[in-house]
Write an enzyme that holds these catalytic residues in place. Structure first.
Site, PDB file in Angstrom:
ATOM      1  N   HIS A 154       0.832  -1.206   0.000  1.00 36.42           N
ATOM      2  CA  HIS A 154       0.000   0.000   0.000  1.00 36.42           C
ATOM      3  C   HIS A 154       0.866   1.255   0.000  1.00 36.42           C
ATOM      4  O   HIS A 154       0.597   2.201  -0.746  1.00 36.42           O
ATOM      5  CB  HIS A 154      -0.936   0.002   1.206  1.00 36.42           C
ATOM      6  CG  HIS A 154      -2.127  -0.876   1.034  1.00 36.42           C
ATOM      7  ND1 HIS A 154      -3.108  -1.010   1.994  1.00 36.42           N
ATOM      8  CD2 HIS A 154      -2.511  -1.685   0.009  1.00 36.42           C
ATOM      9  CE1 HIS A 154      -4.033  -1.852   1.571  1.00 36.42           C
ATOM     10  NE2 HIS A 154      -3.685  -2.275   0.367  1.00 36.42           N
ATOM     11  N   HIS A 212       1.479  -2.500   9.466  1.00 35.09           N
ATOM     12  CA  HIS A 212       2.887  -2.831   9.205  1.00 35.09           C
ATOM     13  C   HIS A 212       3.808  -2.258  10.280  1.00 35.09           C
ATOM     14  O   HIS A 212       3.390  -1.523  11.164  1.00 35.09           O
ATOM     15  CB  HIS A 212       3.317  -2.318   7.824  1.00 35.09           C
ATOM     16  CG  HIS A 212       2.632  -3.000   6.684  1.00 35.09           C
ATOM     17  ND1 HIS A 212       3.054  -4.205   6.179  1.00 35.09           N
ATOM     18  CD2 HIS A 212       1.537  -2.632   5.944  1.00 35.09           C
ATOM     19  CE1 HIS A 212       2.268  -4.558   5.176  1.00 35.09           C
ATOM     20  NE2 HIS A 212       1.337  -3.624   5.019  1.00 35.09           N
TER      21      HIS A 212
END
Length: 260
Positions: A154, A212
């Site tokens: 992303h 993340h």
């Protein structure tokens, strides 16, 4: 139609302006670093935006390359043809989308490969009870949880799409409209691309503060910025390349591609 033109002008003044284009790579780096530090030091409570089923993630981010390509293709074709009146030069500029698609494909597959070779399969997210599956796909087919170094796709894709759109829409200030339908079509596409940039920036911020670890996000963002820099700040300045948008070519000191 007047509202559409006013909307496009507002986006051009406040969002997709020269200052934002110039500082956007630094802004993206600050967002990913600041958001990552916030996640590590003072995690935000769960919200609608860290739910992967939120509407922007499901209908936009998961198809971010498709949205970007779908809106940029007609915009590049119309704006470049209006300035150059040359089908050859338009096709040359459209080839930049093929280059970008190749970059997207290679980088996303590289990230998957890295996650695959650095990971192992487990029964659950708690990483208990290792399972004997050798790759991510096989692990997930058997309802396992694959844990590897997951570079943020992303962060890569959203940063790359943002910078790509900003480069290609810089041409808007060079266009003088002679026909009503030209103005309407290009303003509608510019407004849609502006809204897309706002969505991408917001979802990039959400990724930075919710998902993340810092290394995965920084590496993903670095790939996005580097891909933009190598193409638009180096390769596209060379004679054998898709070339820059006319406005960008003028700012770089190169001869704009629409001049004879």
């Amino acid at each position: 139609m007047e509202r559409l033109e006013n909307c496009a002008q507002m986006f051009q003044r406040r969002f997709l302006n020269e200052s934002f284009r110039r500082h956007c790579p630094v802004l993206l780096a600050c967002i990913v670093l600041g958001g990552s530090l916030l996640k590590e030091l003072c995690p935000l409570p769960d919200s609608y935006w860290n739910n992967k089923r939120n509407v922007l993630n499901v209908y936009f981010v998961k198809f971010s390359w498709g949205w970007t390509l779908w809106l940029l293709l007609p915009f590049i074709a119309l704006t470049n043809y209006k300035l150059t009146r040359s089908t050859t030069k338009v096709l040359r500029r459209l080839s930049s989308l093929l280059v970008s698609t190749l970059i997207w494909y290679l980088c996303t597959n590289l990230f998957l490969y890295i996650e695959n070779i650095t990971g192992s399969c487990y029964e659950s997210e708690a990483m208990s009870d290792p399972k004997e599956h050798q790759d991510r796909r096989e692990c997930r087919l058997h309802s396992g949880y694959w844990h590897g170094f997951d570079i943020s796709g992303h962060c890569f894709l959203l940063s790359y799409c943002i910078l790509l759109i900003l480069e290609e829409t810089s041409i808007i200030s060079n266009i003088r409209f002679e026909r009503h339908w030209h103005r309407m079509a290009i303003n509608a596409q510019f407004a849609a691309l502006s809204i897309l940039v706002i969505i991408w920036v917001w979802m990039f911020l959400c990724t930075a503060v919710y998902f993340h670890n810092i290394f995965q996000k920084v590496i993903g963002t670095a790939f996005g910025i580097l891909a933009w820099y190598i193409t638009y700040r180096w390769w596209y300045l060379q004679p054998i390349s898709p070339g820059l948008p006319p406005a960008s070519a003028s700012r770089s000191g190169k001869e704009p591609i629409y001049r004879n």
